[in-house]
Design an enzyme around this catalytic site. Structure first.
Site, PDB file in Angstrom:
ATOM      1  N   ASN A   1      -6.199   1.468 -17.662  1.00 25.73           N
ATOM      2  CA  ASN A   1      -4.953   2.230 -17.660  1.00 25.73           C
ATOM      3  C   ASN A   1      -3.966   1.647 -18.683  1.00 25.73           C
ATOM      4  O   ASN A   1      -3.347   2.386 -19.448  1.00 25.73           O
ATOM      5  CB  ASN A   1      -4.370   2.201 -16.238  1.00 25.73           C
ATOM      6  CG  ASN A   1      -3.138   3.047 -16.111  1.00 25.73           C
ATOM      7  OD1 ASN A   1      -2.130   2.783 -16.764  1.00 25.73           O
ATOM      8  ND2 ASN A   1      -3.190   4.066 -15.271  1.00 25.73           N
TER       9      ASN A   1
ATOM     10  N   GLY B   1       1.980  10.721   3.888  1.00 22.39           N
ATOM     11  CA  GLY B   1       2.100  11.263   2.531  1.00 22.39           C
ATOM     12  C   GLY B   1       1.153  12.439   2.354  1.00 22.39           C
ATOM     13  O   GLY B   1      -0.035  12.251   2.115  1.00 22.39           O
ATOM     14  N   ALA B   2       1.691  13.657   2.518  1.00 21.25           N
ATOM     15  CA  ALA B   2       0.836  14.856   2.394  1.00 21.25           C
ATOM     16  C   ALA B   2       0.974  15.448   0.990  1.00 21.25           C
ATOM     17  O   ALA B   2       1.315  16.615   0.814  1.00 21.25           O
ATOM     18  CB  ALA B   2       1.223  15.879   3.466  1.00 21.25           C
TER      19      ALA B   2
ATOM     20  N   LYS C   1      -9.698  -1.193 -13.465  1.00 22.99           N
ATOM     21  CA  LYS C   1      -9.056   0.116 -13.617  1.00 22.99           C
ATOM     22  C   LYS C   1      -7.640  -0.055 -14.178  1.00 22.99           C
ATOM     23  O   LYS C   1      -7.191   0.728 -15.015  1.00 22.99           O
ATOM     24  CB  LYS C   1      -9.028   0.824 -12.248  1.00 22.99           C
ATOM     25  CG  LYS C   1      -8.720   2.294 -12.362  1.00 22.99           C
ATOM     26  CD  LYS C   1      -9.004   3.041 -11.079  1.00 22.99           C
ATOM     27  CE  LYS C   1      -8.641   4.508 -11.240  1.00 22.99           C
ATOM     28  NZ  LYS C   1      -7.921   5.043 -10.101  1.00 22.99           N
TER      29      LYS C   1
ATOM     30  N   LEU D   1      -3.513  13.464  -2.998  1.00 26.20           N
ATOM     31  CA  LEU D   1      -4.657  12.757  -2.403  1.00 26.20           C
ATOM     32  C   LEU D   1      -4.621  12.784  -0.880  1.00 26.20           C
ATOM     33  O   LEU D   1      -5.651  12.917  -0.230  1.00 26.20           O
ATOM     34  CB  LEU D   1      -4.696  11.299  -2.874  1.00 26.20           C
ATOM     35  CG  LEU D   1      -5.411  10.987  -4.172  1.00 26.20           C
ATOM     36  CD1 LEU D   1      -5.755   9.506  -4.233  1.00 26.20           C
ATOM     37  CD2 LEU D   1      -6.646  11.810  -4.391  1.00 26.20           C
ATOM     38  N   GLY D   2      -3.432  12.673  -0.309  1.00 25.00           N
ATOM     39  CA  GLY D   2      -3.312  12.688   1.158  1.00 25.00           C
ATOM     40  C   GLY D   2      -3.855  13.990   1.725  1.00 25.00           C
ATOM     41  O   GLY D   2      -4.603  13.995   2.717  1.00 25.00           O
TER      42      GLY D   2
ATOM     43  N   ASN E   1      -2.963   3.606  -7.008  1.00 27.21           N
ATOM     44  CA  ASN E   1      -3.408   3.109  -8.296  1.00 27.21           C
ATOM     45  C   ASN E   1      -2.739   1.775  -8.584  1.00 27.21           C
ATOM     46  O   ASN E   1      -1.681   1.486  -8.037  1.00 27.21           O
ATOM     47  CB  ASN E   1      -2.935   4.086  -9.384  1.00 27.21           C
ATOM     48  CG  ASN E   1      -4.090   4.714 -10.106  1.00 27.21           C
ATOM     49  OD1 ASN E   1      -5.193   4.176 -10.127  1.00 27.21           O
ATOM     50  ND2 ASN E   1      -3.839   5.847 -10.707  1.00 27.21           N
TER      51      ASN E   1
ATOM     52  N   SER F   1      -2.535  10.312 -16.634  1.00 29.12           N
ATOM     53  CA  SER F   1      -1.627  10.542 -15.495  1.00 29.12           C
ATOM     54  C   SER F   1      -0.195  10.143 -15.866  1.00 29.12           C
ATOM     55  O   SER F   1       0.766  10.823 -15.476  1.00 29.12           O
ATOM     56  CB  SER F   1      -2.109   9.762 -14.274  1.00 29.12           C
ATOM     57  OG  SER F   1      -2.271   8.401 -14.600  1.00 29.12           O
TER      58      SER F   1
ATOM     59  N   ASN G   1      -5.734  11.802 -24.497  1.00 30.37           N
ATOM     60  CA  ASN G   1      -6.445  10.515 -24.590  1.00 30.37           C
ATOM     61  C   ASN G   1      -7.176  10.380 -25.923  1.00 30.37           C
ATOM     62  O   ASN G   1      -7.157   9.324 -26.551  1.00 30.37           O
ATOM     63  CB  ASN G   1      -7.430  10.372 -23.431  1.00 30.37           C
ATOM     64  CG  ASN G   1      -6.719  10.196 -22.102  1.00 30.37           C
ATOM     65  OD1 ASN G   1      -5.489  10.117 -22.049  1.00 30.37           O
ATOM     66  ND2 ASN G   1      -7.478  10.158 -21.022  1.00 30.37           N
TER      67      ASN G   1
HETATM   68  P1  NAP Z   1       1.794  12.831  -4.710  1.00 35.95           P
HETATM   69  O1  NAP Z   1       1.058  14.109  -4.893  1.00 35.95           O
HETATM   70  O2  NAP Z   1       3.133  12.671  -5.362  1.00 35.95           O
HETATM   71  O3  NAP Z   1       1.952  12.604  -3.137  1.00 35.95           O
HETATM   72  C1  NAP Z   1       2.706  11.552  -2.614  1.00 35.95           C
HETATM   73  C2  NAP Z   1       3.202  12.002  -1.253  1.00 35.95           C
HETATM   74  O4  NAP Z   1       3.828  10.903  -0.606  1.00 35.95           O
HETATM   75  C3  NAP Z   1       4.247  13.121  -1.321  1.00 35.95           C
HETATM   76  O5  NAP Z   1       3.817  14.185  -0.504  1.00 35.95           O
HETATM   77  C4  NAP Z   1       5.498  12.476  -0.753  1.00 35.95           C
HETATM   78  O6  NAP Z   1       6.290  13.320   0.026  1.00 35.95           O
HETATM   79  C5  NAP Z   1       4.889  11.433   0.157  1.00 35.95           C
HETATM   80  N1  NAP Z   1       5.834  10.397   0.553  1.00 35.95           N
HETATM   81  C6  NAP Z   1       6.586   9.576  -0.223  1.00 35.95           C
HETATM   82  N2  NAP Z   1       7.334   8.758   0.528  1.00 35.95           N
HETATM   83  C7  NAP Z   1       7.042   9.071   1.825  1.00 35.95           C
HETATM   84  C8  NAP Z   1       7.497   8.573   3.076  1.00 35.95           C
HETATM   85  N3  NAP Z   1       8.405   7.592   3.157  1.00 35.95           N
HETATM   86  N4  NAP Z   1       6.995   9.117   4.208  1.00 35.95           N
HETATM   87  C9  NAP Z   1       6.094  10.111   4.150  1.00 35.95           C
HETATM   88  N5  NAP Z   1       5.612  10.636   2.991  1.00 35.95           N
HETATM   89  C10 NAP Z   1       6.087  10.101   1.846  1.00 35.95           C
HETATM   90  O7  NAP Z   1       0.924  11.580  -5.168  1.00 35.95           O
HETATM   91  P2  NAP Z   1      -0.662  11.491  -5.370  1.00 35.95           P
HETATM   92  O8  NAP Z   1      -1.021  12.098  -6.681  1.00 35.95           O
HETATM   93  O9  NAP Z   1      -1.359  11.957  -4.152  1.00 35.95           O
HETATM   94  O10 NAP Z   1      -0.824   9.922  -5.553  1.00 35.95           O
HETATM   95  C11 NAP Z   1      -0.827   9.017  -4.455  1.00 35.95           C
HETATM   96  C12 NAP Z   1      -1.413   7.705  -4.962  1.00 35.95           C
HETATM   97  O11 NAP Z   1      -2.790   7.921  -5.275  1.00 35.95           O
HETATM   98  C13 NAP Z   1      -0.759   7.195  -6.255  1.00 35.95           C
HETATM   99  O12 NAP Z   1      -0.679   5.799  -6.253  1.00 35.95           O
HETATM  100  C14 NAP Z   1      -1.729   7.654  -7.334  1.00 35.95           C
HETATM  101  O13 NAP Z   1      -1.710   6.838  -8.497  1.00 35.95           O
HETATM  102  C15 NAP Z   1      -3.061   7.511  -6.606  1.00 35.95           C
HETATM  103  N6  NAP Z   1      -4.125   8.362  -7.168  1.00 35.95           N
HETATM  104  C16 NAP Z   1      -3.917   9.697  -7.308  1.00 35.95           C
HETATM  105  C17 NAP Z   1      -4.941  10.499  -7.813  1.00 35.95           C
HETATM  106  C18 NAP Z   1      -4.764  11.982  -7.980  1.00 35.95           C
HETATM  107  O14 NAP Z   1      -5.657  12.629  -8.546  1.00 35.95           O
HETATM  108  N7  NAP Z   1      -3.692  12.593  -7.507  1.00 35.95           N
HETATM  109  C19 NAP Z   1      -6.162   9.900  -8.186  1.00 35.95           C
HETATM  110  C20 NAP Z   1      -6.331   8.519  -8.021  1.00 35.95           C
HETATM  111  C21 NAP Z   1      -5.297   7.749  -7.496  1.00 35.95           C
HETATM  112  P3  NAP Z   1       7.072  14.610  -0.537  1.00 35.95           P
HETATM  113  O15 NAP Z   1       6.041  15.699  -0.558  1.00 35.95           O
HETATM  114  O16 NAP Z   1       8.100  14.800   0.496  1.00 35.95           O
HETATM  115  O17 NAP Z   1       7.577  14.232  -1.893  1.00 35.95           O
END
Ligand code: NAP
Length: 303
Positions: free
Chosen positions: A186, A7-8, A182, A11-12, A103, A250, A200
């Site tokens: 939420n 998952g890029a 958390k 966060l990834g 989350n 979020s 908020n």
């Molecule tokens: P995001 O930006 O939507 O990234 C998710 C990534 O997962 C996307 O790049 C997506 O690919 C990829 N993905 C989905 N299915 C896949 C699969 N089968 N194989 C490979 N890649 C796959 O999400 P995020 O914001 O990073 O959030 C990720 C988690 O962290 C969530 O649960 C979120 O609640 C938690 N979180 C996020 C933050 C934050 O600030 N962002 C903070 C705390 C917690 P595509 O690019 O192809 O769509």
């Protein structure tokens, strides 16, 4: 030892870039050949922080590559996690470490139960990042990453690699308490910001409703064996509302952008666990229904 990052997204990419910059071997796993081609065209990951741009040409591969995975960082949304891990399951080495960044609750336990031969480390992150384009991420908020394993409180030997990469972290001997707390914060804040269409801070005008939710969330935490997570919950919720008054939650941002929410792993998980334990929580149940009606009215999934 290679860090495989599944998952890029926001966060990834944030984790992958910091680990690669510190000299660790990192490999992205992208979901299909279309996404892999788009990544190859971009040439690498971009991270923006305080006006600085960091570019890292991290290698990437498809789920069906054959190299074994010994350390997997799962950075998908909660609803994508199980299918994503299944897509690389045949490559998981025995005793592989899986870090789960999601989350809420539910997706982590699903992985731990389905792949019991792995060590699942649950991560609760207060860092903030968002995608401003494909493979182009903004590090928007410094924070902390709490890591823990509900089945084994021994810290893994590789925590030093996170320190070397500048990833703020702390080992938690009770990660479930952190994740429950958390989740409760939420549930008390995010759905109402969607229903009242507000930042908020707008919830200060709905204090009575927020406090009623906190009462029920306190009950929920206690019946789930998390009394510590219930201590001073209402004060903490009000503190967070005031400290983040100008922010959009979020869930608000997901709904505004027409994206699926992670409600099943937050308010949905809370209501399901109350039902399973036979506890009646009318305010939370009504909130779940109002939110589902709102999401379906906007053409968004209700789960
Ligand atoms: P995001 O930006 O939507 O990234 C998710 C990534 O997962 C996307 O790049 C997506 O690919 C990829 N993905 C989905 N299915 C896949 C699969 N089968 N194989 C490979 N890649 C796959 O999400 P995020 O914001 O990073 O959030 C990720 C988690 O962290 C969530 O649960 C979120 O609640 C938690 N979180 C996020 C933050 C934050 O600030 N962002 C903070 C705390 C917690 P595509 O690019 O192809 O769509």
């Amino acid at each position: 030892m290679t860090w495989h990052v599944l998952g890029a997204g926001s966060l990834g990419s944030l984790w992958a870039i910091r680990l690669a910059r510190a000299g660790d071997a990192v490999c992205l796993i992208l979901r299909n050949s279309t996404r892999l081609s788009a990544y190859q065209a971009a040439g690498g990951l971009r991270l923006r922080e305080d006006g600085q741009l960091i570019f890292q040409p991290i290698p990437a591969e498809l789920p069906d590559a054959t190299t074994p995975i010994r350390r997997l960082l799962v950075a998908c949304k909660a609803y994508d996690v199980e299918a994503a891990v299944a897509s690389v399951a045949s490559r998981l080495a025995p005793h592989c470490d899986i870090l789960l960044l999601q989350n809420g609750l539910g997706s982590q336990q699903a992985v731990a139960e389905r792949w019991p031969q792995t060590r699942c480390i649950f991560v609760s992150s207060t860092e903030g990042a968002y995608r401003q384009g494909d493979f182009d991420v903004v590090f928007a908020g410094q924070g902390q990453n709490w890591l823990g394993d509900p089945r084994d409180t021994t810290p893994p030997t590789w925590l030093g690699a996170l320190a070397a990469a500048g990833i703020a972290h702390q080992w938690s001997e009770d990660i479930l308490a952190r994740l429950w707390r958390k989740l409760a914060l939420n549930c008390a804040i995010n759905p109402l910001t969607v229903l009242y269409d507000c930042r908020n801070g707008g919830l200060l005008a709905h204090r009575t409703e927020v406090l009623a939710l906190c009462d029920e969330l306190g009950v929920l935490l206690r019946v789930n064996g998390q009394p510590d997570a219930a201590v001073d919950l209402a004060q903490d919720v009000l503190r967070v509302i005031e400290a983040t008054a100008t922010n959009y939650s979020s869930m608000y941002q997901d709904v505004a952008a027409g994206r699926r929410t992670e409600v099943s792993y937050l308010l949905g998980y809370a209501c399901a666990s109350a039902a399973r334990l036979g506890v009646v929580l009318p305010a939370l149940t009504a909130l779940r229904q109002r939110l589902a009606d709102h999401l379906s009215h906007r053409g968004l999934p209700t789960d």
